[in-house]
Design a protein around this motif. Sequence first.
Motif, short mmCIF file in Angstrom:
data_model
loop_
_atom_site.label_atom_id
_atom_site.label_comp_id
_atom_site.label_asym_id
_atom_site.label_seq_id
_atom_site.Cartn_x
_atom_site.Cartn_y
_atom_site.Cartn_z
N HIS A 10 0.86 -1.19 0.00
CA HIS A 10 0.00 0.00 0.00
C HIS A 10 0.89 1.24 0.00
N LEU A 11 0.65 2.13 -0.94
CA LEU A 11 1.41 3.37 -1.02
C LEU A 11 0.98 4.30 0.11
N VAL A 12 1.98 4.83 0.83
CA VAL A 12 1.70 5.73 1.94
C VAL A 12 2.60 6.95 1.87
N ALA A 13 2.15 8.00 2.53
CA ALA A 13 2.96 9.21 2.67
C ALA A 13 2.96 9.62 4.13
N TYR A 14 4.14 9.98 4.60
CA TYR A 14 4.29 10.52 5.95
C TYR A 14 4.65 11.99 5.81
N GLU A 15 3.71 12.86 6.17
CA GLU A 15 3.92 14.31 6.09
C GLU A 15 4.69 14.76 7.33
N TYR A 16 5.78 15.49 7.11
CA TYR A 16 6.58 15.92 8.26
C TYR A 16 6.82 17.42 8.29
N GLY A 17 5.91 18.18 7.76
CA GLY A 17 6.02 19.64 7.84
C GLY A 17 6.53 20.27 6.57
N SER A 18 7.79 20.04 6.24
CA SER A 18 8.37 20.66 5.06
C SER A 18 8.35 19.73 3.84
N GLY A 19 7.68 18.62 3.95
CA GLY A 19 7.63 17.68 2.85
C GLY A 19 6.98 16.38 3.27
N ALA A 20 7.21 15.36 2.47
CA ALA A 20 6.64 14.05 2.76
C ALA A 20 7.63 12.96 2.39
N ALA A 21 7.57 11.89 3.13
CA ALA A 21 8.34 10.69 2.81
C ALA A 21 7.34 9.67 2.30
N SER A 29 -4.22 -5.26 4.93
CA SER A 29 -5.28 -4.33 4.56
C SER A 29 -4.90 -2.90 4.95
N ARG A 30 -5.66 -1.97 4.42
CA ARG A 30 -5.51 -0.56 4.79
C ARG A 30 -5.81 -0.39 6.28
N GLU A 31 -6.78 -1.15 6.77
CA GLU A 31 -7.18 -1.06 8.17
C GLU A 31 -6.03 -1.47 9.10
N ALA A 32 -5.26 -2.48 8.70
CA ALA A 32 -4.12 -2.92 9.50
C ALA A 32 -3.08 -1.80 9.58
N ILE A 33 -2.89 -1.09 8.48
CA ILE A 33 -1.95 0.04 8.48
C ILE A 33 -2.48 1.15 9.37
N ALA A 34 -3.75 1.50 9.20
CA ALA A 34 -4.34 2.59 9.99
C ALA A 34 -4.27 2.29 11.49
N ALA A 35 -4.41 1.03 11.86
CA ALA A 35 -4.36 0.66 13.27
C ALA A 35 -2.94 0.74 13.84
N GLN A 36 -1.94 0.37 13.04
CA GLN A 36 -0.57 0.31 13.55
C GLN A 36 0.28 1.53 13.20
N VAL A 37 -0.08 2.23 12.13
CA VAL A 37 0.71 3.37 11.68
C VAL A 37 -0.24 4.52 11.32
N PRO A 38 -0.95 5.04 12.31
CA PRO A 38 -1.98 6.05 12.01
C PRO A 38 -1.43 7.37 11.48
N GLU A 39 -0.13 7.60 11.61
CA GLU A 39 0.45 8.87 11.17
C GLU A 39 0.70 8.95 9.67
N VAL A 40 0.45 7.87 8.92
CA VAL A 40 0.63 7.92 7.47
C VAL A 40 -0.71 8.06 6.77
N GLU A 41 -0.65 8.64 5.59
CA GLU A 41 -1.82 8.77 4.71
C GLU A 41 -1.70 7.67 3.66
N ILE A 42 -2.75 6.88 3.48
CA ILE A 42 -2.73 5.76 2.54
C ILE A 42 -3.33 6.23 1.22
N HIS A 43 -2.64 5.92 0.11
CA HIS A 43 -3.07 6.34 -1.22
C HIS A 43 -3.43 5.14 -2.07
N ASP A 44 -4.46 5.29 -2.89
CA ASP A 44 -4.87 4.22 -3.80
C ASP A 44 -3.95 4.13 -5.01
N ARG A 45 -3.35 5.25 -5.37
CA ARG A 45 -2.46 5.29 -6.53
C ARG A 45 -1.46 6.41 -6.32
#
Length: 86
Positions: A10-21, A29-45
């Motif tokens: 799953h493609l994710v982005a971690y926003e850290y103020g001056s950019g993103a990783a 699943s996306r839900e597993a990511i959201a539960a364990q790594v809530p600080e990332v934004e999950i992208h469909d593409r």
Amino acid sequence: MQLEDSMKTHLVAYEYGSGAAWGYIVAESREAIAAQVPEVEIHDRPPTWMTDDDVAVVREHATVEVGNDAVERILEGKKLQAIASA
């Protein structure tokens, strides 16, 4: 069904103020990511500005398994991406 068969990237982005990783997290699943790594934004593409080469570099250097340290590993991958593109 084996565990590996149920895992997806799953493609994710971690926003850290001056950019993103950007990275890929391997999880069931996306839900597993959201539960364990809530600080990332999950992208469909990938975003429209991201080229196929950009995606390949992210896949190569910043694909990590879901877990509490996923952001740290994605940030480490961002450093490797910078070195690879230099």
